[in-house]
Design a protein around this motif. Sequence first.
Motif, PDB file in Angstrom:
ATOM      1  N   ASP A 204       0.711  -1.264  -0.106  1.00  0.00           N
ATOM      2  CA  ASP A 204      -0.136  -0.076   0.045  1.00  0.00           C
ATOM      3  C   ASP A 204       0.898   1.328   0.008  1.00  0.00           C
ATOM      4  O   ASP A 204       0.173   2.591  -0.104  1.00  0.00           O
ATOM      5  CB  ASP A 204      -1.085   0.013   1.191  1.00  0.00           C
ATOM      6  N   ILE A 205       2.262   1.074   0.131  1.00  0.00           N
ATOM      7  CA  ILE A 205       2.878   2.238   0.005  1.00  0.00           C
ATOM      8  C   ILE A 205       2.909   3.121  -1.196  1.00  0.00           C
ATOM      9  O   ILE A 205       2.787   4.246  -0.973  1.00  0.00           O
ATOM     10  CB  ILE A 205       4.496   1.897   0.118  1.00  0.00           C
ATOM     11  N   PRO A 206       2.675   2.848  -2.372  1.00  0.00           N
ATOM     12  CA  PRO A 206       2.469   3.597  -3.704  1.00  0.00           C
ATOM     13  C   PRO A 206       1.319   4.503  -3.410  1.00  0.00           C
ATOM     14  O   PRO A 206       1.306   5.557  -3.883  1.00  0.00           O
ATOM     15  CB  PRO A 206       2.489   2.401  -4.560  1.00  0.00           C
ATOM     16  N   ILE A 207       0.039   3.917  -2.928  1.00  0.00           N
ATOM     17  CA  ILE A 207      -0.836   4.657  -2.785  1.00  0.00           C
ATOM     18  C   ILE A 207      -0.969   5.606  -1.595  1.00  0.00           C
ATOM     19  O   ILE A 207      -1.533   6.665  -1.731  1.00  0.00           O
ATOM     20  CB  ILE A 207      -2.309   3.936  -2.904  1.00  0.00           C
ATOM     21  N   PHE A 208      -0.114   5.476  -0.543  1.00  0.00           N
ATOM     22  CA  PHE A 208      -0.086   6.148   0.610  1.00  0.00           C
ATOM     23  C   PHE A 208       0.913   7.319   0.049  1.00  0.00           C
ATOM     24  O   PHE A 208       0.494   8.400   0.332  1.00  0.00           O
ATOM     25  CB  PHE A 208       0.563   5.225   1.768  1.00  0.00           C
ATOM     26  N   GLU A 209       1.911   7.026  -0.613  1.00  0.00           N
ATOM     27  CA  GLU A 209       2.849   8.028  -1.102  1.00  0.00           C
ATOM     28  C   GLU A 209       2.112   9.298  -2.054  1.00  0.00           C
ATOM     29  O   GLU A 209       2.518  10.391  -1.676  1.00  0.00           O
ATOM     30  CB  GLU A 209       4.062   7.705  -1.857  1.00  0.00           C
TER      31      GLU A 209
END
Length: 255
Positions: A204-209
Amino acid sequence: MKFVFDLDGTICFKGQPVSQHIINALLEITKGGHEVIFASARPIRDMLPVIDQNLHHYKMIGGNGSIISKDGEIIYTEAFSPNLIDDIKKLIEKYNATYLIDGHWDYAYTGPSDHRILQNVDPNKLAHLVNVEELDPVIKILILTSNDFEQLENEISQLEVFVNKHKNEKILDISPKGINKWRALRGLGVQKNDYIAFGNDSNDIPIFENALYSVMIGDHEDLSQYANDQIVNKDGLEDEIIDRIQDLTKQYKIK
């Protein structure tokens, strides 16, 4: 406002469907003009059984971004190249690995008959279990067991792929390089800072970024660096998630 939700460990738990309590909250905010998008590591086939049928027309991102569904139809898939699949198959054979490999809809499985992941694989019998050679294209690979897991991971990581290891799980989750949930969101026309994200794991890091605001469920060291907010996994978790969703719909205007 757009709300992007991961599934497992975020709004559904222990392989069970999203509760009616949360489903009702999502229906309520969409009635108010907000948009809900689901973004999961599961393929679309395995997302449907845990999402209420009334929400099946919502936009869905599966396979960590390798497959997209809109209005109940798959509109996009991103697959491994044939040469890359051949390289991965050679490593699977070299290290006597077992796997779950997903195609556009059907799948191939060689893992243990009692592996816990099976509870999430095609529970509604929507697809067929086939030989891996029958899958064209291949969009996602999970390595489940191996006679040398560490060395297999090392060699696979040198290929043109993205490898995600889920927290507390000895499973290699492999996607084509450059594929992730944020890229799929962009394919749906979603812009940076144009949505609120809920997630729980490193995929989920890419969508959190790129989110305007992000909410981490539970505790994940890598993801926490990108989270604006956290909901601790404890009794009353679902109520807290719903409260946060409702608070955010009031805080952020509809776009």
